[in-house]
Motif scaffolding. Structure first.
Motif, PDB file in Angstrom:
ATOM      1  N   ILE A   1      92.911  17.688  39.803  1.00  0.00           N
ATOM      2  CA  ILE A   1      93.989  16.961  39.107  1.00  0.00           C
ATOM      3  C   ILE A   1      93.541  16.645  37.679  1.00  0.00           C
ATOM      4  N   ARG A   2      92.329  16.139  37.516  1.00  0.00           N
ATOM      5  CA  ARG A   2      91.801  15.831  36.179  1.00  0.00           C
ATOM      6  C   ARG A   2      91.730  17.085  35.309  1.00  0.00           C
ATOM      7  N   ASN A   3      91.291  18.178  35.908  1.00  0.00           N
ATOM      8  CA  ASN A   3      91.173  19.436  35.177  1.00  0.00           C
ATOM      9  C   ASN A   3      92.555  19.923  34.707  1.00  0.00           C
TER      10      ASN A   3
ATOM     11  N   HIS B   1     105.198   8.265  34.402  1.00  0.00           N
ATOM     12  CA  HIS B   1     105.454   7.422  35.569  1.00  0.00           C
ATOM     13  C   HIS B   1     104.281   6.540  35.956  1.00  0.00           C
ATOM     14  N   GLY B   2     103.152   6.657  35.246  1.00  0.00           N
ATOM     15  CA  GLY B   2     102.019   5.770  35.464  1.00  0.00           C
ATOM     16  C   GLY B   2     101.295   5.961  36.785  1.00  0.00           C
ATOM     17  N   LYS B   3     101.359   7.116  37.371  1.00  0.00           N
ATOM     18  CA  LYS B   3     100.678   7.376  38.640  1.00  0.00           C
ATOM     19  C   LYS B   3      99.189   7.600  38.398  1.00  0.00           C
ATOM     20  N   SER B   4      98.395   7.248  39.376  1.00  0.00           N
ATOM     21  CA  SER B   4      96.947   7.404  39.244  1.00  0.00           C
ATOM     22  C   SER B   4      96.517   8.794  39.708  1.00  0.00           C
ATOM     23  N   ILE B   5      95.328   9.184  39.286  1.00  0.00           N
ATOM     24  CA  ILE B   5      94.751  10.467  39.690  1.00  0.00           C
ATOM     25  C   ILE B   5      94.565  10.484  41.209  1.00  0.00           C
ATOM     26  N   GLN B   6      94.083   9.371  41.739  1.00  0.00           N
ATOM     27  CA  GLN B   6      93.854   9.262  43.176  1.00  0.00           C
ATOM     28  C   GLN B   6      95.167   9.422  43.946  1.00  0.00           C
ATOM     29  N   TYR B   7      96.227   8.775  43.470  1.00  0.00           N
ATOM     30  CA  TYR B   7      97.536   8.889  44.115  1.00  0.00           C
ATOM     31  C   TYR B   7      98.024  10.334  44.091  1.00  0.00           C
ATOM     32  N   LEU B   8      97.902  10.987  42.938  1.00  0.00           N
ATOM     33  CA  LEU B   8      98.349  12.371  42.820  1.00  0.00           C
ATOM     34  C   LEU B   8      97.552  13.307  43.718  1.00  0.00           C
TER      35      LEU B   8
END
Length: 152
Positions: free
Chosen positions: A135-137, A117-124
């Motif tokens: 989130i990155r982990n 869905h192309g969502k960003s890490i910041q958004y998530l």
């Protein structure tokens, strides 16, 4: 030429033929950049121009630049719907073939949100309520699990 275009012979700005003659090459180039399939791009072009002429009222005092911008925005909104339908089909196919069943719910949610869905890490991070590092982990763990399962 497409039937929808060839049936209209007038040169008024409201006609499908007029829009096709003036904007089809630019719009087709724009659609090709998004869809990446020539046949689907042409199908989308015809559908978008036809529905634009029916849905949007063009005032005679508008310049061609404004009309092009409106047409492009209209195409962008329509393509979002079209590509979302295509993406859902592809997503279902890839889920059946993929290794998403190896992931826990949070990892699956993060992986799908980022890659499908192309969502960003910041958004998530804001939506889920976790730190960006978490989130990155989780994303890294999910990718590692899927790679190990496929032998890469």
């Amino acid at each position: 030429m497409f039937k929808a275009v060839s049936n209209h012979l007038s040169a008024e700005p409201k006609d499908i033929r007029w829009f096709y003659d003036h904007y089809a090459p630019m719009l087709l180039g724009y659609i090709n950049g998004i869809v990446q399939d020539p046949q689907k791009s042409e199908d989308h072009l015809v559908a978008i121009i036809t529905s634009f002429v029916k849905d949007v009222v063009i005032l005679p005092e508008k310049s061609r630049l404004n009309t092009w911008l409106e047409l492009r925005q209209y195409a962008q909104s329509k393509l979002t719907l079209y590509t979302a339908k295509d993406h859902q089909l592809n997503l279902n196919q890839s889920v059946n073939k993929g290794r998403l069943d190896l992931l826990d719910d949070l990892q699956k949610r993060i992986f799908c949100a980022v890659y499908y869905h192309g969502k960003s890490i910041q958004y998530l991070a804001a939506t889920i309520g976790c730190d960006e590092s978490e989130i990155r982990n989780q994303l890294k763990l999910s990718i590692d699990k899927m790679r190990r399962a496929s032998g890469n």
